[in-house]
Write an enzyme that holds these catalytic residues in place. Sequence first.
Site, PDB file in Angstrom:
ATOM      1  N   GLY A   1       0.809  -1.224   0.000  1.00  0.00           N
ATOM      2  CA  GLY A   1       0.000   0.000   0.000  1.00  0.00           C
ATOM      3  C   GLY A   1       0.837   1.267   0.000  1.00  0.00           C
TER       4      GLY A   1
ATOM      5  CD  GLU B   1     -11.009   4.069  13.308  1.00  0.00           C
ATOM      6  OE1 GLU B   1     -10.394   4.133  14.403  1.00  0.00           O
ATOM      7  OE2 GLU B   1     -11.437   3.022  12.834  1.00  0.00           O
TER       8      GLU B   1
ATOM      9  CB  CYS C   1      -9.760   0.827  16.912  1.00  0.00           C
ATOM     10  SG  CYS C   1     -11.103   1.073  15.760  1.00  0.00           S
TER      11      CYS C   1
END
Length: 499
Positions: free
Chosen positions: A227, A265, A300
């Site tokens: 990525g 996030e 999370c």
Amino acid sequence: MNTPMNHTHQAVQELLLINGELRGASNGAFYDNVNPATGQVIGVSPDATTDDIEAAIVAARTAFDTTDWSRNVEFRVHCIRQLQQALADHLPQLIDITMAEVGAPRMACDTIQVVEPLKFLPYYADIAANFQWSSSLGEANTMGGPAERWTEQEAVGVVAAITPWNVPTQINLAKIVPALAAGCTVILKPAVETPWGALALGRLIANHTDIPAGVINIVASSDKLIGRQLVIDPRIDMISFTGSTDTGRRIMADASVNLTKVFLELGGKSACIVLDDVDDIAGASFGAVFGLAMVCGQGCALTTRVLLPRSRYDEGVAAIAALMTGIVPGDPTAAGTVMGPLISAAQRDRVEGYVASAIEQGARIVCGGKRPEHMPDGFFYEPTLIADVTNDMRVAQEEIFGPVLVAIAYDDDDHAVAIANDSEFGLSGAVVSADEGRALSVARRVRTGTMSVNGGVWYGCDVPFGGYKHSGIGREMGMAGFSEYLETRAFAKPVTSKS
Ligand code: ADP
């Protein structure tokens, strides 16, 4: 109960989606997809190469720059509604994939993992259909002649969505649906561990929607760092990332080279504050325990620090331990299973390392703290409660991402708030009290993006979610999660004389 697990998926042969084509990797390579509940290989995913990433970038850039996708709202809404139908028609298959590659219990798939996230589609289709893309600022005479001013909002451009393995369909959809609704084109790169959920979306998009070639590209790879190629590429306009704080930090640093917009996030270490006036500490802690179980602690926003009044600490620890020992990890496909395995052996090693650190630092394991004997094959770990924890211990400060709660004693409400805020994170939290006003005033003092008051559930497609401090930048879901994918432009023209 130990039921046989026969959810192999040899029949599912997922492919990459690049420029409208479902295909294998450019070099024909595949990698194994492992079921964390069995440790067994359940099939393969194409293993995208850097050439495949390049092709996806070219496709997304071209689709954004040369088609009317970003300007044709009606068509986008039509396509999102088609995808909504396709996902609804293939729901059992999406659930099977999620149970198999995530190890998520069916109960979690029926809610947070798969069923709830499908609501993003009608929600963002309606937002796009009704959105006021332009608004007038009226006339002004700032410097010279009178001007008529207005703003227009338009898509940010090409979005790279990089996602984790814990609730993959929820996070994949929370990014790609508002991005598409806003008029962006997208490259989705799921986590190494969970390629199928993302690639299945690609298959449904290619086979059941009119979404044009290149508008969405989905690439999976065994290279965790592939990525980065997206993050540093100047043709990418925005990176929408969910994952660990360390990786988020690296992505932000890499994105700074091209000043690419980031949405992040990240991690959390949220507190559930049980105030001293509650009747029933088990009831007050139920949300923390149940939430933990449903994703095996791999979430999370979980409240993994339970803050108990010192005067009722032993009572609280006993009540929570009783709840936790009632949760037996098991086969994700069995109807009654509340808690499945961790995602991988590496993740279990990490959890075991944290539990060992707690013992070393003087804390006490009240329940769990080991692998369940009845599930020897997968990456299971017992629900674990650690007591006598102080907030400076590693298990209180660092995100474990496993089924571990720590119980911390506090002296009064101010002390509880101070402990809750004494964290690098600021994602979520909960306060429970017999007095709702008191709960709310404590909740308002905790600096996090979401708060549950007296058990209220804040999660929903229309609720903005995101963090303060090292928990991230920006908000996902809700109207704010749509605005993330928009740029605002301002225009002015001379006031034309009125007749
Ligand atoms: P974990 O360590 O649990 O895999 P990460 O936050 O590292 O969690 O991973 C979340 C996502 O980010 C995954 O899709 C992963 O492949 C990807 N990723 C990891 N490191 C990088 C990086 N440096 N640049 C871009 N993507 C990354």
